[in-house]
Design a protein around this motif. Structure first.
Motif, PDB file in Angstrom:
ATOM      1  N   ASP A  51       1.013  -1.200   0.039  1.00  0.00           N
ATOM      2  CA  ASP A  51       0.005  -0.044   0.075  1.00  0.00           C
ATOM      3  C   ASP A  51       0.849   1.051  -0.088  1.00  0.00           C
TER       4      ASP A  51
ATOM      5  N   ARG B  41      -3.989  -6.334   6.167  1.00  0.00           N
ATOM      6  CA  ARG B  41      -4.640  -5.100   5.497  1.00  0.00           C
ATOM      7  C   ARG B  41      -5.838  -4.578   6.378  1.00  0.00           C
ATOM      8  N   ARG B  44      -4.634  -2.511   9.129  1.00  0.00           N
ATOM      9  CA  ARG B  44      -4.212  -1.348   8.794  1.00  0.00           C
ATOM     10  C   ARG B  44      -5.308  -0.415   8.545  1.00  0.00           C
ATOM     11  N   SER B  45      -6.178  -0.859   7.865  1.00  0.00           N
ATOM     12  CA  SER B  45      -7.421   0.007   7.421  1.00  0.00           C
ATOM     13  C   SER B  45      -8.168   0.769   8.782  1.00  0.00           C
ATOM     14  N   ARG B  48      -6.081   3.514  10.293  1.00  0.00           N
ATOM     15  CA  ARG B  48      -6.024   4.544   9.389  1.00  0.00           C
ATOM     16  C   ARG B  48      -7.384   5.415   9.460  1.00  0.00           C
TER      17      ARG B  48
END
Lengths: 147, 142
Positions: A51, B41, B44-45, B48
């Protein structure tokens, strides 16, 4: 009746050899398929972990100077990338760009998670709206700015 | 004739069994690797989504040529000061001083704490952008 048992023996050996070669080909193919499946799993995992974000200030007027577009890109994923032009694909206003350099701005070495690289694209632009598309390991980022 | 049929059938069954074993372990490993990446992932989302910062003050000292920026961590995640990037007029800055709630030398920027950045830059920039580790950013006009 030795000839009967001798021919039985020959047929037996022949059928065992055929079975063994079929088994060998079968196991070989399965082995290759398993290897390919493992590699695909690693590739997909690497793509999912990648990412990046373009952190340049699009409202600033210091993005384009004298034929060079300067972009800062941050690695916000968990995959270790290479600070190398071959690692990414760049499109400027839909055209594939080949003349660009990638340098790390906060240290040296690989483009590890949390670090930033500077991309200098040599391309002359007219005034107006422009867009730059960056693709790293299937992760697409679009940066729009105005000159 | 009698034994060769069952013998070759046994041989082929053994080969199928071994092949299935190899295929299953490769498929299971591969699925687990991809699953780990997807969970990472998702983490991390979430991080964020929970991150937010706000630039509270921006001052430029013309005499000494430095820019003072104070940013508050208004989210609920712990941020790292070393992962923060400062851009003045789209120019990447390095070697600036930072203090978190008055303490220098710390890398932790916890929720509701204020990060003070002192950057030497000349001439006076018109805009400043602060980017955190997860990618959440804030811009301000000087």
């Amino acid at each position: 009746m030795a000839s009967v048992s001798a021919s039985h023996l020959i047929l037996f050996i022949a059928s065992m050899m055929v079975a063994a070669s079929v088994a060998g080909v079968f196991t070989n193919s399965i082995g290759q398929l398993s290897g390919a499946l493992s590699e695909q799993g690693l590739d997909v995992s690497s793509d999912v972990r990648t990412d990046v974000e373009i952190i340049s200030d699009s409202g600033s007027d210091a993005i384009y100077t004298d034929g060079t577009i300067t972009l800062y890109v941050k690695n916000t994923g968990s995959e270790r990338l290479a600070a190398d032009p071959g690692q990414m694909d760049i499109f400027v206003d839909g055209q594939f760009a080949t003349d660009y350099t990638v340098t790390r701005v906060d240290g040296s070495g690989a483009w590890r998670p949390g670090s930033v690289v500077r991309i200098d694209i040599t391309q002359s632009l007219n005034s107006g709206d422009h867009r730059v598309q960056l693709i790293v390991n299937d992760d697409k980022e679009v940066f729009k700015f105005r000159l | 004739m009698g034994f060769s049929v069952s013998g070759s059938a046994a041989l082929i069954f053994v080969a199928m069994f071994i092949g299935f074993g190899m295929f299953y372990s490769a498929a299971a490993n591969s699925a687990e690797t991809v699953q780990d990446a997807r969970e990472d992932r998702a983490d991390r989302s979430l991080e964020r989504a929970n991150t937010d910062i706000e630039i509270t003050t921006v001052n430029y000292n013309t005499a000494a040529s430095y820019l003072n920026v104070t940013v508050v961590n208004t989210g609920s995640t712990e941020l790292a000061v070393s992962d923060v990037d400062v851009l003045t007029n789209n120019s990447y800055q390095t070697g600036y001083e930072t203090t978190v709630d008055g303490t220098a030398g710390t890398d932790l920027w916890l929720p509701q704490e204020t990060l003070a950045i002192n950057v030497s830059v000349s001439p006076q920039p018109s805009r400043v952008k602060i980017v955190t580790g997860p990618g959440v950013a804030a811009t301000e006009v000087v």
